[in-house]
Write a protein that holds these residues in place. Sequence first.
Motif, PDB file in Angstrom:
ATOM      1  N   TYR A  32       0.825  -1.206   0.000  1.00  0.00           N
ATOM      2  CA  TYR A  32       0.000   0.000   0.000  1.00  0.00           C
ATOM      3  C   TYR A  32       0.860   1.257   0.000  1.00  0.00           C
ATOM      4  CZ  TYR A  32      -4.221  -2.696   1.026  1.00  0.00           C
ATOM      5  OH  TYR A  32      -5.281  -3.565   0.959  1.00  0.00           O
ATOM      6  N   ALA A  33       1.816   1.272   0.889  1.00  0.00           N
ATOM      7  CA  ALA A  33       2.618   2.478   1.051  1.00  0.00           C
ATOM      8  C   ALA A  33       3.984   2.120   1.605  1.00  0.00           C
ATOM      9  CB  ALA A  33       1.933   3.463   1.999  1.00  0.00           C
ATOM     10  N   SER A  52       2.540   6.538  -1.645  1.00  0.00           N
ATOM     11  CA  SER A  52       1.535   5.505  -1.887  1.00  0.00           C
ATOM     12  C   SER A  52       0.976   5.766  -3.274  1.00  0.00           C
ATOM     13  CB  SER A  52       0.459   5.566  -0.805  1.00  0.00           C
ATOM     14  OG  SER A  52      -0.196   6.812  -0.833  1.00  0.00           O
ATOM     15  N   SER A  53      -0.342   5.556  -3.435  1.00  0.00           N
ATOM     16  CA  SER A  53      -0.957   5.797  -4.738  1.00  0.00           C
ATOM     17  C   SER A  53      -1.286   7.273  -4.943  1.00  0.00           C
ATOM     18  CB  SER A  53      -2.227   4.967  -4.891  1.00  0.00           C
ATOM     19  OG  SER A  53      -3.131   5.291  -3.862  1.00  0.00           O
ATOM     20  N   ARG A  70       9.678   5.367  -5.804  1.00  0.00           N
ATOM     21  CA  ARG A  70       9.385   3.945  -5.583  1.00  0.00           C
ATOM     22  C   ARG A  70       9.461   3.199  -6.907  1.00  0.00           C
ATOM     23  NH1 ARG A  70       3.647   2.307  -2.760  1.00  0.00           N
ATOM     24  NH2 ARG A  70       3.502   0.182  -3.525  1.00  0.00           N
ATOM     25  N   ASN A  72       8.007  -0.056  -8.192  1.00  0.00           N
ATOM     26  CA  ASN A  72       7.049  -1.096  -7.829  1.00  0.00           C
ATOM     27  C   ASN A  72       7.504  -2.485  -8.294  1.00  0.00           C
ATOM     28  OD1 ASN A  72       5.266   0.683  -6.568  1.00  0.00           O
ATOM     29  ND2 ASN A  72       4.290   1.177  -8.521  1.00  0.00           N
ATOM     30  N   ASP A  97       3.672  -0.683   4.530  1.00  0.00           N
ATOM     31  CA  ASP A  97       2.343  -1.179   4.891  1.00  0.00           C
ATOM     32  C   ASP A  97       1.928  -2.088   3.740  1.00  0.00           C
ATOM     33  OD1 ASP A  97      -0.916   0.394   5.517  1.00  0.00           O
ATOM     34  OD2 ASP A  97      -0.160  -1.624   5.865  1.00  0.00           O
ATOM     35  N   SER A 106      -3.521  -5.993   5.779  1.00  0.00           N
ATOM     36  CA  SER A 106      -2.186  -5.425   5.686  1.00  0.00           C
ATOM     37  C   SER A 106      -1.522  -5.403   7.058  1.00  0.00           C
ATOM     38  CB  SER A 106      -2.238  -4.009   5.115  1.00  0.00           C
ATOM     39  OG  SER A 106      -2.894  -3.143   6.003  1.00  0.00           O
ATOM     40  N   GLU A 108       2.243  -3.761   9.129  1.00  0.00           N
ATOM     41  CA  GLU A 108       3.363  -2.833   9.028  1.00  0.00           C
ATOM     42  C   GLU A 108       4.680  -3.552   9.274  1.00  0.00           C
ATOM     43  OE1 GLU A 108       0.992   0.441  11.475  1.00  0.00           O
ATOM     44  OE2 GLU A 108       2.844   1.227  10.623  1.00  0.00           O
TER      45      GLU A 108
END
Length: 120
Positions: A32-33, A52-53, A70, A72, A97, A106, A108
Amino acid sequence: QVQLVESGGGLVQPGGSLRLSCAASGSIFSIYAMGWYRQAPGKRRELVAGISSTSPYYTDSVKGRFTISRDNAKNTVYLQMNSLKPEDTAVYYCHADLIEGGAQYSKEYWGQGTQVTVSS
């Protein structure tokens, strides 16, 4: 078992640059992040930058100097730190996350930390 492995810390003079990397490995379904926290001696851990997004986040003290990015495909997050100041000295921790393969929720995760020292 998911692991976050950081690299790139070290000693740099004021005004210099460093690039931190953090690679997430293991059975990962989705991230997610990811982000970077730091903790200086005697101070609380603080969020430095996150991605994140949505748009990346930066704490005020690093805006214009640090850039988070990032990859991916590699499950890797980077922190490019320019114009470093002595007050940036801290242990920097990678944070993610993410959902592990086969999991429903999810969780951490934290890296082991990498020391950044800015000093002449």
